[in-house]
Scaffold this motif. Structure first.
Motif, PDB file in Angstrom:
ATOM      1  N   GLY A 395       6.559   1.936   4.093  1.00 28.08           N
ATOM      2  CA  GLY A 395       5.308   1.103   6.007  1.00 28.08           C
ATOM      3  C   GLY A 395       4.222   0.364   4.488  1.00 28.08           C
ATOM      4  O   GLY A 395       5.005  -0.477   5.299  1.00 28.08           O
ATOM      5  N   GLU A 396       3.538   0.436   4.232  1.00 26.32           N
ATOM      6  CA  GLU A 396       2.637  -0.318   2.682  1.00 26.32           C
ATOM      7  C   GLU A 396       3.043  -0.843   1.903  1.00 26.32           C
ATOM      8  O   GLU A 396       2.382  -2.422   2.302  1.00 26.32           O
ATOM      9  CB  GLU A 396       1.715   0.585   1.789  1.00 26.32           C
ATOM     10  CG  GLU A 396       0.839   1.666   3.174  1.00 26.32           C
ATOM     11  CD  GLU A 396      -0.057   2.792   2.310  1.00 26.32           C
ATOM     12  OE1 GLU A 396      -0.640   2.897   2.250  1.00 26.32           O
ATOM     13  OE2 GLU A 396       0.407   2.869   0.758  1.00 26.32           O
ATOM     14  N   ASN A 397       4.422  -1.008   0.874  1.00 25.30           N
ATOM     15  CA  ASN A 397       5.458  -1.554   0.692  1.00 25.30           C
ATOM     16  C   ASN A 397       5.880  -3.225   1.504  1.00 25.30           C
ATOM     17  O   ASN A 397       5.937  -3.551   0.613  1.00 25.30           O
ATOM     18  CB  ASN A 397       5.668  -1.181  -0.823  1.00 25.30           C
ATOM     19  CG  ASN A 397       4.705  -0.271  -1.337  1.00 25.30           C
ATOM     20  OD1 ASN A 397       4.422  -0.341  -1.470  1.00 25.30           O
ATOM     21  ND2 ASN A 397       5.815   1.227  -1.986  1.00 25.30           N
ATOM     22  N   ALA A 398       6.224  -2.008   2.604  1.00 20.81           N
ATOM     23  CA  ALA A 398       7.429  -3.695   3.633  1.00 20.81           C
ATOM     24  C   ALA A 398       6.605  -4.296   4.232  1.00 20.81           C
ATOM     25  O   ALA A 398       6.340  -5.625   4.501  1.00 20.81           O
ATOM     26  CB  ALA A 398       8.261  -2.729   4.484  1.00 20.81           C
ATOM     27  N   ALA A 399       4.895  -3.418   4.232  1.00 23.99           N
ATOM     28  CA  ALA A 399       3.946  -4.851   5.035  1.00 23.99           C
ATOM     29  C   ALA A 399       4.070  -5.850   4.214  1.00 23.99           C
ATOM     30  O   ALA A 399       4.169  -7.062   4.112  1.00 23.99           O
ATOM     31  CB  ALA A 399       2.955  -4.144   5.448  1.00 23.99           C
ATOM     32  N   ALA A 400       3.654  -5.137   3.147  1.00 27.62           N
ATOM     33  CA  ALA A 400       3.475  -6.539   1.769  1.00 27.62           C
ATOM     34  C   ALA A 400       4.442  -7.631   1.557  1.00 27.62           C
ATOM     35  O   ALA A 400       3.897  -8.570   0.827  1.00 27.62           O
ATOM     36  CB  ALA A 400       2.810  -5.976   0.250  1.00 27.62           C
TER      37      ALA A 400
END
Length: 576
Positions: A395-400
């Motif tokens: 989730g965090e890496n996809a958001a970035a």
């Protein structure tokens, strides 16, 4: 048929464990991000955990274990075929995730000092953390989804991830399993959290949905990753688990072990030292089952009454509420007799073995903008807590990633082809039902792919699967629900073919029963100390290649390396 067009920055596919965490963490990273969580059931009660779970199988908690110890444990348990950096990413994030779940309201067992009450089941370390009220897990996750303002779409079956001009994620396609309305959802990135391929082999009961794993998890995520161009890793490392005979649930020597239960033969003798699930343990189980000492049983009848009551509370209320009713109808009483065990059907599940969509320590697949977490991803022995940790990472890496890229245009030809594929069964007035196609596929999986593996049987199996592929051209569906079953039948057939190709590629035996290859009975580290990757080639065929093991970041010495090969309890004669 009506088509519903939507657009989001990020689409998370699967509302079980890893999916909700990925969606929540993406929104926390960027509250302005347009995030959609999509599930073919209802996220309030979906996925492998349904309502919840009775404990965490792999909790890395300071004072009980270190991330380095855990990485070493999993390296040894998986015969060295691991990406240690990916395992370390889980281990390093484990305790923070436990504390966050604790703050959210998940009840973990604690001792009189307030410390987490960790139990030992694994061969080398202690990682099991009970959750006395784990059946509240999905309710707690749903509250977090609403708090983060994640958009949710239920009852939509995702069938394909469509890519753009440079092979990047551009959209997902699917349909409503009640109305058959098509969905085309434009997106910059997608996270696949669809769980295990649990409907691959056919259970001994013969019931299509009587599987060890949640039967809605049919390998559709594995199939959509494959068709999108992603690599899948080590699919020859099957999931095979011990289970209660004639019941689609775990035997749970794993759960009862810390309380004194264990796996025994028909004489009541313990024959394996460690009930932690591994290929080596399953090989010993299989050997005993077929020996003169079989069948194999779960032995609890020697335990105190208060201990048995505690076990019944754990096993009959959280993970499998039907288990108590099953025992009651069969006349099983833990106090009076042992409970017969058996071996599950085969499947793909990184949670219990090592096969899945290949990801790195950031949750990234080989397709730009595509991520995977949980039992469908390739991090070995991941379990529920691993789904949470990798859901967070994805989730965090996809958001970035979404903040750095624009919206790609999906391939129009692929979109049209998928529309035609989805709707084809509804356009026919008769033919083969999805249930006939699925039963035939899974019956042949049992006949030809179940270990021990034999090349000639696998060659026959592939020919039979090709015949079933032709049969799908006459598969018909009378309504939207049957259309869902038809698309699932396609995914199951894809997974069966992938299992066969991967198994024939690795010409050695490894992982105990998981890849017990009769034609190549010895482990061959010289040629096969590597990952095997399956992908779709330019002609649309399944292609295999080797991938070197990344340099270890946690050394493993020779004595530790063979620890899981020494699970057999020595007989008195051997001991002497």
């Amino acid at each position: 048929m009506k088509t519903i067009d939507m657009e989001f920055d990020l689409v998370v596919i699967g509302g079980g464990t890893g999916g909700p965490m990925a969606a929540v963490k993406a929104k926390e990273r960027n509250p302005k991000l347009r995030v959609l969580l999509i599930d073919k059931a209802n996220v309030k009660r979906s996925g492998a955990i349904s309502m919840g779970m009775d404990g965490l199988n792999n909790a890395v908690i300071p004072g009980h274990a270190t991330p380095e110890q855990y990485v070493k444990e999993i390296t040894v348990a998986n015969d060295g075929i691991v990406d240690q950096e990916a395992v370390m990413a889980y281990a390093a994030g484990s305790f923070d995730m436990i504390q966050e779940l604790d703050r959210w309201g998940v009840k973990f067992e604690k001792d009189e000092t307030g410390d987490y009450s960790v139990r030992k089941v694994h061969h080398l370390g202690a990682y099991v953390l009970p959750m006395p009220e784990g059946h509240h897990m999905k309710r707690i996750l749903y509250r977090q989804l609403k708090r983060a303002r994640v958009e949710i779409t239920n009852r939509v079956v995702v069938t394909r991830v469509l890519t753009g001009p440079d092979g990047e994620v551009a959209a997902v396609m699917g349909f409503d399993c009640r109305t058959a309305e098509l969905y085309v959802i434009r997106t910059k990135a997608a996270v696949i959290c669809t769980g295990a391929a649990g409907r691959l082999g056919l259970p001994a009961s013969g019931y299509l949905m009587g599987t060890y794993e949640n039967p809605t998890n049919c390998g559709d995520g594995h199939a959509m990753a494959y068709h999108a161009g992603a690599d899948l890793a080590n699919l020859e490392c099957f999931q095979i688990n011990p289970l209660i005979k004639d019941y689609n649930g775990p035997a749970c020597a794993y759960v009862t072990g810390p309380l004194g239960g264990y796996t025994a033969n028909s004489k009541g003798e313990r024959f394996i030292e460690c009930d932690y699930w591994s290929g080596a343990m399953m090989q010993e189980f299989y050997n005993e089952l077929l020996s003169g000492n079989g069948p194999v049983f779960l032995k609890l009848d020697h335990l105190a009454e208060e201990t048995i009551q505690e076990i019944e509370t754990i096993l009959h209320s959280n993970e499998r509420p039907s288990r108590g009713r099953f025992h009651e109808k069969r006349g099983n009483d833990y106090r009076k007799q042992m409970v017969e065990m058996h071996i599950s059907e085969i499947g793909f599940c990184s949670g219990h073995s090592a096969s899945g969509i290949h990801i790195n320590a950031r949750g990234e697949t080989s397709v730009k903008g595509l991520y995977a977490a949980g039992d469908c991803a390739s991090v070995p022995h991941n379990y529920m807590l691993g789904a949470f940790v990798y859901g967070k990472l994805c989730g965090e890496n996809a958001a970035a990633y979404c903040a750095e890229v624009g919206q790609a245009v999906p391939d129009a030809g692929a979109q049209a082809a998928e529309r035609e594929r989805i709707l084809a069964p509804l356009s026919r007035s008769g033919g083969l039902t999805p249930y006939q196609i699925e039963y035939k596929t899974r019956r042949l999986v049992n006949d030809y792919l179940q270990p021990p593996k034999i090349t000639s049987k696998y060659e026959i199996g592939l020919r039979r699967f090709a015949e079933i592929r032709e049969d799908t051209e006459s598969m018909w569906a009378g309504n939207a629900h049957e259309l869902m079953r038809a698309m699932e039948a396609h995914s199951i057939l894809d997974c069966a073919e992938m299992a066969a190709h991967a198994s024939m590629f690795r010409t050695e035996s490894r992982w105990g029963l998981y890849h017990n290859y009769v034609d190549h009975p010895e482990r061959d580290d010289e040629n096969w100390f590597c990952h095997s990757l399956l992908s779709r080639d330019a002609q649309g065929r399944m292609a295999m290649r080797k991938k070197a093991i990344e340099p270890y970041i946690v050394p493993v010495d020779d004595e530790e390396r063979t620890a899981y090969q020494r699970l057999r309890v020595a007989s008195s004669a051997e001991a002497a």
